[in-house]
Write an enzyme that holds these catalytic residues in place. Structure first.
Site, PDB file in Angstrom:
ATOM      1  N   ALA A  50       2.716   8.859   5.633  1.00  0.00           N
ATOM      2  CA  ALA A  50       1.288   8.948   5.930  1.00  0.00           C
ATOM      3  C   ALA A  50       0.474   8.185   4.882  1.00  0.00           C
ATOM      4  CB  ALA A  50       0.859  10.408   6.048  1.00  0.00           C
ATOM      5  N   SER A  51      -0.590   8.797   4.380  1.00  0.00           N
ATOM      6  CA  SER A  51      -1.531   8.079   3.516  1.00  0.00           C
ATOM      7  C   SER A  51      -0.996   7.765   2.130  1.00  0.00           C
ATOM      8  CB  SER A  51      -2.832   8.872   3.396  1.00  0.00           C
ATOM      9  OG  SER A  51      -3.529   8.854   4.617  1.00  0.00           O
ATOM     10  N   THR A  52       0.155   8.271   1.779  1.00  0.00           N
ATOM     11  CA  THR A  52       0.787   7.808   0.536  1.00  0.00           C
ATOM     12  C   THR A  52       0.901   6.289   0.557  1.00  0.00           C
ATOM     13  OG1 THR A  52       2.002   9.881   0.341  1.00  0.00           O
ATOM     14  CG2 THR A  52       2.833   8.034  -0.937  1.00  0.00           C
ATOM     15  N   LYS A  54      -1.288   4.218   1.647  1.00  0.00           N
ATOM     16  CA  LYS A  54      -2.551   3.530   1.337  1.00  0.00           C
ATOM     17  C   LYS A  54      -2.521   2.908  -0.057  1.00  0.00           C
ATOM     18  CE  LYS A  54      -6.000   5.892   4.247  1.00  0.00           C
ATOM     19  NZ  LYS A  54      -5.135   6.779   5.043  1.00  0.00           N
TER      20      LYS A  54
END
Length: 356
Positions: A50-52, A54
């Protein structure tokens, strides 16, 4: 550091029955000091995180600034003329990296299939009216962040952000450990995520929280994140990675690893220091952003850990680094639940207590 390796491995072994599979990795001043796994996985297993992911998009942008390819404060429209529409002519990369660009929302009818079509997403964002004058307010750009960064990178380099990430990662030996889009021949390495029993209420709560910016069905769920078409598509607000890969990327951002530095030493303070402190307009919480990463460790505020920065992922993964101690940390997990980040906080705190 053998003791820390043993401590982390021991705790992962205790957690694995509930967590099903975990990776944890720690670099300290450029040296890999923890590489621990538990469950039916290896250190090379890839995880939808997921947003890791980003952090990888932000790091690509920061590396390109350091190389003189991008500028933080130049108008995005200089590279991407269509982006000037509806009052965005002064919006900059700095605004995107600090989640203050005013474009947190996808089109209301966006589907999971649309996420695999970056041109469709970026065309919508170019034409969209911002929620506020860019730079004057902020809210977390949950899905739009990566698409904005990737299109800026594409306009500046003529290349996909995945290709630029690979070029940056190759000297570190992690080109096959941090992806926005998993190559077809690497899909066999990706762990199958499993949701916790009774997590429906939590997922419903998260979907409600993000309802203004993320259409129904796009909140990360194991069923979507396990789909091969989603894993192989370039979705740059998300990442598929190993704990070791993301930790090493952070380590090379703040210092030297295997003779490689991603940016000049005098650029680190600007990249990782406070760039914007403001209330999050959607979430309501106070937020302090560096250039692409919130300041503070997962489970610790910016005030409590001001030299730490990093990105958590909704399912409980995380990556962070601490500039003062030279520590970089990554954790991934099979159990996918937005309410269960306790293992990432606990292991991260163990690392911080020992090394930070």
């Amino acid at each position: 550091m053998t003791n820390l390796q043993d401590q982390v491995q021991g705790r992962l072994d205790e957690l694995v029955e509930a967590e099903l599979g975990l990776q944890a990795a720690v670099y300290h001043r450029g040296e890999l000091v923890v590489d621990a796994v538990a469950g039916d996985i290896t250190s090379d297993t890839l995880f939808y995180a997921a947003s890791t992911g980003k952090a990888a998009a932000a790091t690509v942008a920061n590396v390109l600034v350091d190389r003189g390819v991008l500028e933080y404060d130049a108008p995005i429209a200089d590279l991407w003329p269509e982006f000037a529409a509806n009052g965005k002519q002064k919006a900059t990369l700095r605004h995107v990296l600090t989640h203050s660009a005013g474009l947190p929302a996808l089109a209301p009818d966006t589907t999971a299939d649309d996420l695999t079509d970056p041109a469709k997403i970026t065309s919508y964002l170019a034409a969209a009216e911002p929620w506020w004058e860019p730079g004057t307010k902020m809210t977390y750009h949950a899905m739009t962040f990566g698409y904005l960064v990737s299109e800026i990178v594409r306009r500046a380099t003529g290349r996909r952000i995945s290709d630029v990430l690979r070029e940056i990662a190759e000297p570190l030996g992690i080109a096959d450990e941090v992806y926005f889009a998993v190559p077809q021949d690497q899909l066999h390495r990706v762990a199958t995520l499993v949701e916790s029993e009774g997590a429906e209420d939590t997922f419903a709560m998260v979907a409600g929280l993000f309802a203004k910016v993320t259409p129904p069905g796009l909140t990360p769920r194991a069923a979507r994140c396990n789909r091969p078409d989603q894993l192989t598509a370039e979705i740059p607000s998300e990442g598929v990675l190993t704990a070791r890969g993301i930790a090493k990327l952070y380590a090379a951002l703040i210092g030297e690893v295997d003779g490689v530095r991603l940016v000049r030493p005098d650029a680190v303070a600007e990249i990782t220091g406070p760039a914007l402190t403001a209330p999050d307009e959607l979430m309501g919480n106070p937020a302090t952003w560096a250039l692409g990463y919130p300041i503070g460790r997962l489970g610790s505020s910016a005030e409590e850990s001001p030299t730490s920065f990093g990105m958590p992922g909704m399912g409980g993964s995380v990556g962070w680094a601490d500039t003062r101690s030279g520590v970089a940390f990554g954790l991934t997990r099979v159990l996918f639940d937005p309410a269960q980040s306790a293992s990432a906080v606990e292991i991260g705190n163990l690392v911080a207590k020992t090394l930070c």
